[in-house]
Design an enzyme around this catalytic site. Structure first.
Site, PDB file in Angstrom:
ATOM      1  N   GLY A 152      24.315   8.457   6.508  1.00 46.37           N
ATOM      2  CA  GLY A 152      24.541   9.297   7.683  1.00 46.37           C
ATOM      3  C   GLY A 152      23.254   9.894   8.222  1.00 46.37           C
TER       4      GLY A 152
ATOM      5  N   SER B 135      28.937   7.629   7.291  1.00 53.11           N
ATOM      6  CA  SER B 135      28.281   7.491   5.995  1.00 53.11           C
ATOM      7  C   SER B 135      29.287   6.972   4.986  1.00 53.11           C
ATOM      8  CB  SER B 135      27.762   8.855   5.557  1.00 53.11           C
ATOM      9  OG  SER B 135      27.314   8.799   4.223  1.00 53.11           O
TER      10      SER B 135
ATOM     11  N   CYS C 230      24.414  19.561   1.622  1.00 58.45           N
ATOM     12  CA  CYS C 230      23.154  19.098   2.202  1.00 58.45           C
ATOM     13  C   CYS C 230      22.135  20.231   2.255  1.00 58.45           C
ATOM     14  CB  CYS C 230      23.382  18.547   3.599  1.00 58.45           C
ATOM     15  SG  CYS C 230      24.656  17.303   3.606  1.00 58.45           S
TER      16      CYS C 230
END
Ligand code: PLP
Length: 380
Positions: free
Chosen positions: A69, A197, A324
């Site tokens: 992604g 993703s 993330c």
């Protein structure tokens, strides 16, 4: 272990691994090689591309396989902006993933682009009128994610994309979290480019795709041997592309709709339980316009990290924000964009259900949460 962190990643599905296995072993060829071993790899890659294209309702030539992604977002934002002849202005939402935000920042620092960040309301939604007002004659690209990774809010992407299309502005959406839960056919969404993703839907980490309409110019980010029609050089990861195709085949529209309905029901029951049984719990994100899988909260008077650890001690795996952004103690920019005060944003915890999550698991997770929050609050 009760795993409620499917938005961070999912295990590779057995069917996906089985589809990949031949291309990691006997059929190991390089698709660019001019011999039979290469030709068989090239055929597998072409089949995978066709399957992914069918899923999106686009042409195989419009699928660019990437390493995930992050790369798909980088290629979309940098590639479309740098190829544009419209100008040097970008429009993005206030809750975009760092892969988009940092790509925009790079274009600003290195290439002198300007950008307009469209704000969100307290539920994380963009107002289409505000978005339209941000579009300019020199806007090279507008990018707004389909569903947010921290709060699950689903943006009105087709309305936003229509506003961009009316002005001839390319529109990209990061659909990484939406894949497997929402319909991603390009025509229905009306977008020009879309990122996904693999590891969010049962394929391995390290594979993804950017789907980009053929009419949209795309400056490559990776230069080299000219693979992927010159849009992404590097020997193709055949086995992982095959894995991504196997994962999307398992996510056919009927199955996606059924699992979205079942997961929404479980999620709503869990949210109700949390709001009833954990004092002062606040649901973050939109109450209805949200991904079926995401239950995200703030628990004032705790810390998100503390709740995460307390839950893990009790066998429940969650995230204290976006994986993330893991490793940083800063409150999440997404929650701040919603107007949540920093002290409250630091108490955020995200539960994300997978297609296999059961009611029994959620009942246990709720009991563990009650205990973890109560014990943190007595320590204060
Ligand atoms: N975009 C969103 C919305 C995400 O949630 C993530 C990962 O969590 C990414 C992009 C990055 O994808 P990848 O982990 O494949 O690089």
């Amino acid at each position: 272990m009760i795993y409620l962190d499917a938005a961070a990643t999912t295990p590779v599905r057995r069917e996906v691994l089985e589809a990949m296995w031949p291309y990691l072993t006997g059929e190991f060829g390089n698709p660019s090689s001019h011999h039979g071993v290469g030709a068989s790899a090239a055929r597998a890659l072409a089949d995978a591309r066709r399957t992914v294209a069918e899923w999106f309702g686009c042409r195989p030539a419009e699928v660019v396989f990437t390493s995930g992604g992050t790369e798909a977002d980088n290629l979309a934002v940098k590639g479309i902006a740098l190829a544009s002849t419209r100008g040097r202005h970008l429009v993005l939402g206030a809750t975009e993933h760092p892969a988009v935000v940092e790509s925009v920042d790079y274009l600003h620092r290195v290439h002198g682009f300007e950008s307009t960040v469209v704000p969100v309301d307290a539920a994380g939604l963009i107002d289409p009128a505000e978005f339209a007002a941000a579009l300019r004659p020199d806007t090279a690209l507008a990018t707004v994610m389909l569903a947010n990774n921290e709060i699950g809010t689903v943006q009105p992407v087709s309305a936003l994309a229509a506003a961009a299309r009316d002005r001839g502005i390319p529109f990209h959406t990061d659909a990484v979290q939406a894949a497997g839960w929402l319909d991603l056919r390009l025509d229905a969404l009306g977008v020009d480019a879309l990122s996904i993703s693999g590891h969010k839907l049962g394929a391995p980490k390290g594979v993804g795709a950017l789907v980009v309409r053929q009419r949209i110019g795309l400056e490559p980010v990776l230069h080299g041997g000219g693979q992927e029609r010159g849009r992404r050089s590097g020997t193709e990861n055949v086995a992982f592309a095959v894995g991504l195709a196997a994962a999307v085949s398992l996510a056919d529209p009927a199955r996606v709709a059924a699992s979205a309905a079942a997961t929404t029901a479980l999620r709503d029951e869990f949210v109700r339980g949390v709001l009833e049984r954990v004092p002062d719990a606040v649901l973050t994100g939109h109450p209805e316009r949200r991904l079926p899988s995401v239950a995200s909260f703030c628990f004032p008077g705790t810390s998100g990290e503390g709740v995460l650890l307390g839950l893990e001690e009790r066998g429940v795996i969650v995230s204290s924000g976006s994986a993330c952004a893991a490793g940083s103690d800063e409150p999440s920019p997404v929650l701040l964009a919603l107007g949540i005060p920093p002290r409250v944003a630091q108490t955020a915890v995200r539960f994300t259900l997978g297609a296999d999550t059961t009611r029994a698991e959620l009942v246990s997770a709720l009991a563990a949460l009650e205990a973890a929050v109560a014990s943190l609050r007595t320590l204060r």
